[in-house]
Design a protein around this motif. Structure first.
Motif, mmCIF file in Angstrom:
data_model
loop_
_atom_site.group_PDB
_atom_site.id
_atom_site.type_symbol
_atom_site.label_atom_id
_atom_site.label_comp_id
_atom_site.label_asym_id
_atom_site.label_seq_id
_atom_site.Cartn_x
_atom_site.Cartn_y
_atom_site.Cartn_z
ATOM 1 N N GLU A 115 0.833 -1.206 0.000
ATOM 2 C CA GLU A 115 0.000 0.000 0.000
ATOM 3 C C GLU A 115 0.866 1.254 0.000
ATOM 4 O O GLU A 115 0.588 2.226 -0.719
ATOM 5 N N TYR A 116 1.924 1.250 0.793
ATOM 6 C CA TYR A 116 2.843 2.393 0.857
ATOM 7 C C TYR A 116 3.477 2.665 -0.506
ATOM 8 O O TYR A 116 3.690 3.825 -0.887
ATOM 9 N N ASN A 118 2.098 2.162 -3.293
ATOM 10 C CA ASN A 118 1.026 2.442 -4.257
ATOM 11 C C ASN A 118 0.810 1.276 -5.223
ATOM 12 O O ASN A 118 0.609 1.466 -6.414
#
Length: 215
Positions: A115-116, A118
């Motif tokens: 998630e970090y 993207n």
């Protein structure tokens, strides 16, 4: 599962063992281990249900083996993206660091890392990053050694191996390069590529681990 077993499953995966049989010689080359060590580990993985093995043909991942390998590859490739994009590592420097990190990364940490970043689709070496469940949609690719003279190709993926990556940096080959095969040496000799008008010789060993898309 021990890190050693995980490394074997991962190399079988990276060599295409989800869809085809990988022979022991390929694994010996990919891991830089002895033939005896590979034979011993293949017996263990077969007994534990992680591979199917056919004498004189090689090993292919079972559903259980594919799941284990995919989850490990997911962690490895996510860390490679992080190291290149956020810590300034070059693509040939990240393998060893990611090799350490993958074995100590929980699924929860991998999900947060993804998630970090993207939700990257590929690692710096062109490999598709599996999803949270370990599922991966990766089109089968041919290797450079399977091509013929006067074929135009695009370098799509390379085996995630430090020695190979250092070699490719030295000769000037990168992911996405478009080249023409101009000469193939006899008896597993070097393959000559033309890239931007410049001739580049690739060793047979390296060409076995360059995955390409014919153009």
């Amino acid at each position: 599962m021990t890190p050693n077993k995980e490394d074997y499953l991962k190399i079988i995966f990276e060599l295409g063992g989800a869809n085809q049989k990988i022979n022991n010689k390929q694994i010996v080359t990919g891991l830089s281990v002895s033939a005896a060590s590979v034979s011993e580990m293949m017996s263990k993985l077969l007994k534990e249900g992680y591979i199917d093995h056919t004498p004189y043909q090689g090993a292919q991942l079972t559903e259980a083996g594919l799941h284990e390998a995919s989850i490990l590859v997911r962690k490895h490739r996510l860390w490679e993206v992080f190291l290149v994009e956020h810590l300034g590592f070059s693509w040939n420097e990240v393998h060893d660091e990611a090799e350490v990190l993958e074995h100590v990364t929980s699924s929860n940490l991998a999900n947060h890392l993804e998630e970090y970043l993207n939700f990257p689709a590929n690692c710096p070496h062109g490999g598709v990053i599996p999803d949270k469940q370990g599922k991966i949609i990766e089109s089968p690719l041919q290797t450079l050694v399977e091509m013929s003279v006067d074929t135009d190709v695009k370098i799509q993926r390379v085996l995630d191996d430090r020695e190979l990556l250092d070699y490719l940096v030295t000769v000037g080959i990168n992911i996405g390069d478009q080249c023409r095969i101009t000469e193939i040496g006899a008896y597993e000799g070097p393959i000559t590529l033309t890239k931007d008008g410049q001739a580049i010789q690739i060793s047979y060993k390296a060409a076995c681990n360059l995955f390409i898309q014919p153009l």
